[in-house]
Structure formats: C-alpha cells, structure tokens
Design an enzyme around this catalytic site. Structure first.
Site, mmCIF file in Angstrom:
data_model
loop_
_atom_site.group_PDB
_atom_site.id
_atom_site.type_symbol
_atom_site.label_atom_id
_atom_site.label_comp_id
_atom_site.label_asym_id
_atom_site.label_seq_id
_atom_site.Cartn_x
_atom_site.Cartn_y
_atom_site.Cartn_z
ATOM 1 N N ARG A 97 29.084 -34.946 47.029
ATOM 2 C CA ARG A 97 27.655 -34.938 46.695
ATOM 3 C C ARG A 97 26.999 -36.263 47.055
ATOM 4 O O ARG A 97 26.033 -36.322 47.826
ATOM 5 C CB ARG A 97 27.477 -34.663 45.200
ATOM 6 C CG ARG A 97 26.101 -34.996 44.639
ATOM 7 C CD ARG A 97 26.219 -35.183 43.129
ATOM 8 N NE ARG A 97 24.951 -35.495 42.491
ATOM 9 C CZ ARG A 97 24.503 -36.734 42.254
ATOM 10 N NH1 ARG A 97 25.200 -37.782 42.640
ATOM 11 N NH2 ARG A 97 23.354 -36.914 41.630
ATOM 12 N N GLU A 115 11.968 -40.560 36.226
ATOM 13 C CA GLU A 115 13.054 -40.082 35.368
ATOM 14 C C GLU A 115 12.499 -39.771 33.990
ATOM 15 O O GLU A 115 11.843 -40.617 33.368
ATOM 16 C CB GLU A 115 14.165 -41.128 35.281
ATOM 17 C CG GLU A 115 15.237 -40.861 34.257
ATOM 18 C CD GLU A 115 15.944 -39.516 34.456
ATOM 19 O OE1 GLU A 115 16.263 -38.863 33.440
ATOM 20 O OE2 GLU A 115 16.162 -39.117 35.626
ATOM 21 N N GLU A 118 18.018 -34.652 43.763
ATOM 22 C CA GLU A 118 19.239 -33.849 43.620
ATOM 23 C C GLU A 118 18.966 -32.883 42.478
ATOM 24 O O GLU A 118 19.188 -33.204 41.317
ATOM 25 C CB GLU A 118 20.449 -34.748 43.342
ATOM 26 C CG GLU A 118 21.773 -34.041 43.569
ATOM 27 C CD GLU A 118 22.213 -33.194 42.386
ATOM 28 O OE1 GLU A 118 21.687 -32.059 42.230
ATOM 29 O OE2 GLU A 118 23.044 -33.680 41.619
ATOM 30 N N GLU A 136 5.720 -33.870 36.225
ATOM 31 C CA GLU A 136 4.498 -33.088 36.058
ATOM 32 C C GLU A 136 3.366 -33.908 35.445
ATOM 33 O O GLU A 136 2.196 -33.523 35.567
ATOM 34 C CB GLU A 136 4.771 -31.865 35.181
ATOM 35 C CG GLU A 136 5.644 -30.795 35.819
ATOM 36 C CD GLU A 136 7.143 -31.054 35.712
ATOM 37 O OE1 GLU A 136 7.930 -30.177 36.101
ATOM 38 O OE2 GLU A 136 7.535 -32.152 35.238
ATOM 39 N N GLU A 140 19.128 -24.376 35.866
ATOM 40 C CA GLU A 140 18.448 -25.580 35.387
ATOM 41 C C GLU A 140 16.967 -25.595 35.736
ATOM 42 O O GLU A 140 16.186 -26.311 35.120
ATOM 43 C CB GLU A 140 19.111 -26.884 35.884
ATOM 44 C CG GLU A 140 20.545 -27.057 35.420
ATOM 45 C CD GLU A 140 21.141 -28.385 35.849
ATOM 46 O OE1 GLU A 140 20.377 -29.331 36.162
ATOM 47 O OE2 GLU A 140 22.380 -28.490 35.908
#
Length: 379
Positions: free
Chosen positions: A49, A95, A138, A124, A147
C-alpha cells in the site's frame, strides 16, 4: 483562516479546529479508530500500500511540482510528505481526528511545516484559501467501498479541485472471482450446524429444568446465526490457485466523473460473468479491487502505478479480500459461466457498512443448471 478553540466536544481538548468534527455517532462507528497510532502503523506497515503511493507520487514529480495539493483523510500525513518531496508548492492535509495533532508534529519533524498545512476537521466543513491542482487520498475499504470514505473524496473534488485537476488514485475497479475449496466457508458451515444442535440442547434444558418451551424462538435464533455465520463476508488472503476462474470486473469508477449517486445506487445493480476453468465445486466468490494512479488528461501521470489487492503468492495487503460463501456449494463444469447480478447497498444501521443482494446463474451454452439468490453483509 480563522481558528477557534473548542473544549466542549471531546474532540481533541484544547486543539485548534479548522472545521467541524464528525458527529458523535459517526465518530464512534468510524473515525475514532483512526485517532490511534497503532491503527495508522498497521496501514503504514503495509508495504504494498504505502510503496504504491510513494511510487505513484514520487515517480511523477511533474504532476506535483509547484502544485497545490489536498490530502483527504491525511492521518499521519505520509501522503502529504510524499507530495512535498515530489515538489508540491503547498499541501493541505485534512484530518478529522486528533491524529491531526500528531500529524503536525510529524510534518514539523521532517522540516516541512512551511509546505504542509495540517487542518483538523472534516473535509466537508474545512475552508481552503484556494483551489487545488491535485487531490490525494487513501480512501479504500474492504470490498473497495466499505467505510464510504470515497464520498468525502468526491465532495472534496467538487468543492476544491481546479478544472483539469487530477486525483491520485484516479480510477478504481472492483472484481469478483469464483473460489473452489475454501476452508473458511466449510468452517462457517460447521459452526452454523453446531448452533443448530446448541439450540436443541438449550431448549431441552429449559423444558426439563424450568418447564419453559422456547421452540417459538427457534427460527429467529437460526436466522440470527445464519446471518452471523453464513451471510457475513470473511476477511481472507487467498492464493491464485484457490480461484477456479479469472476475476471479472463488477464496478469501474473514474474518480473525476463518479457521483455520490453512483455510490449510493441501490436501485442499479452491477453485473459480471465469471468463466469457470475446471470441473469443481464453487464454495464461494471473492471480492477484491485495483486502484490506478493515472492522473488526468491535463495532468497525466508519466509513470502509471497500480495498487492491487488480488489474490497473490506475494506479499498480501491489509485489505486482503472479502469471501462470500455458497451454502451448499455450486457444482460446476469446465467452461461454465457464473453470471452474477449484485446490488451493493449501504446498511441502514450504519451507512459505512455494506449489504450485498445477489442472484447467480451457473451454466453454459445458454443452459442454466443452477440458480442462487442470497445476501451478505460486509461489517
């Protein structure tokens, strides 16, 4: 940008906020897990990843040099750091959790605080001073869409991405493949059969010692156990030899054009056809995904990179694959086609979890020998 201190919501006491936190339910169901370093480390230690993102970004400096970049769900800010290394002029690392506080420390420790601005809040609700050239994230979950983080990426795209801007990754494909011998499926069936006997023993004891008959609850108990054992996807890391046919694309997404309605489209099924390579029992099917880092037409990646979670004999990813069992197995012949029609829905109790409703037909030359309808949950 105006910062304010909020000490009333338990969302990082005393920390500076740049946007609103997740609501309490969504935080408890989803976001809170990402505030722990052990969970971030689990993802970072997935070399397949992290290496794919490192290569996709640093091998394409022309896509990042002097560009403004937005990192959605930045976590430890590792992707932001890669973008800065590739020459980004400015990076906004968004974050939602208190990992933002740690992210700032990590960024400062790399000497990149003048490039990377860590913003705490949901994407948002944050405000950026400018549009961006590139969005990195990611966002993928089990079976690609679990999710529902892709929702946030698309909202960020519509709010902040310049015309002609690029997303890394740019495309995603969800595949299904037929599975032959699957120990996990057999163990689930054995566990379910054991619960049948458990019920009989339980009810016998209740009648004998307490004079109370619970037989009216038998069907409801077995329905509970069926959902738990037989209708819930299983995390697996399969090898290619456990497949009895090649993977078939079920869903393809171009992140520049995909819409929220596409992701929520419970009324629009996806279809695929899986070719069976030998006479065998099909004990289930497995779902996995690829994402591609191709850039955009105006800002193409010169070195395209693909991250795959397909069954492999090499290093597995932390996503693994999701396995769904057929009970009983299907009896297949070489050359058969397993045709699937699948509705990918969101669970009502938690929109970040998935519910698959599916119908399958098995046969060849226009002759259908077996049909199945069932549903599975991705919790």
């Amino acid at each position: 940008m105006t910062h304010k201190v909020d000490v009333s919501d338990g969302y990082g006491l005393g920390s500076l906020k740049d946007g609103k936190p997740p609501d309490a339910t969504d935080n408890a169901n989803y976001f809170c897990e990402y505030a722990f370093l052990y969970h971030q480390m689990d993802m970072l230690e997935d070399a397949h990843r992290t290496g794919a993102y490192f290569n996709a970004i640093t091998w394409n400096p022309a896509s990042f040099k002097d560009k403004v970049v937005l990192d959605v769900g930045a976590g430890t800010c590792i992707l932001s750091i890669f973008a800065a290394k590739a020459g980004a002029k400015e990076v906004f690392a968004v974050e939602a959790t208190d990992m933002a506080i740690r992210g700032r420390k990590i960024v400062e420790a790399q000497g990149m605080g003048h490039i990377i601005k860590v913003l705490q809040g949901t994407v948002e609700t944050v405000t950026l001073p400018s549009k961006v050239d590139v969005i990195i994230s990611e966002w993928m979950g089990y079976l690609l869409l679990r999710e529902s983080m892709l929702d946030s990426v698309l909202i960020a795209r519509d709010r902040f991405l310049k015309p002609g801007g690029a997303l890394f990754p740019s495309h995603a494909t969800l595949y299904l493949a037929p599975v032959g011998a699957a120990k996990a499926c057999r163990e689930k069936q054995q566990s379910f059969d054991g619960e049948r006997q458990h019920w009989e023993d339980f009810n016998g004891t209740m009648r004998k010692w307490y004079g109370t008959d619970f037989a009216c609850m038998r069907d409801e108990f077995l329905e509970e156990q069926r959902k738990y054992y037989l209708q819930t996807g299983m995390f697996v890391n399969l090898s290619p030899k456990q497949l009895v046919g090649d993977g078939s694309p079920l869903l393809r997404l171009d992140l520049l054009t995909a819409t929220l309605e596409d992701l929520k489209g419970a009324d629009k099924p996806c279809t695929c056809s899986m070719r069976i390579s030998k006479d065998t029992q099909i004990e289930g099917f497995v779902g996995y995904f690829d994402v591609d880092f191709s850039g955009s037409k105006e800002n193409p990646a010169k070195e395209e990179v693909q991250l795959t979670t397909a069954p492999t004999t090499e290093t597995a990813t932390h996503w693994g694959q999701q396995l769904f069992g057929f009970y009983p197995p299907l009896q297949a012949r070489s050359g058969d086609t397993l045709k699937g029609t699948i509705w990918i829905k969101r669970q009502k109790k938690n929109h970040r979890l998935l519910h698959l409703e599916a119908s399958f037909e098995l046969g060849q030359s226009g002759q259908v020998r077996d049909k199945r309808e069932d549903s599975w949950f991705v919790d």
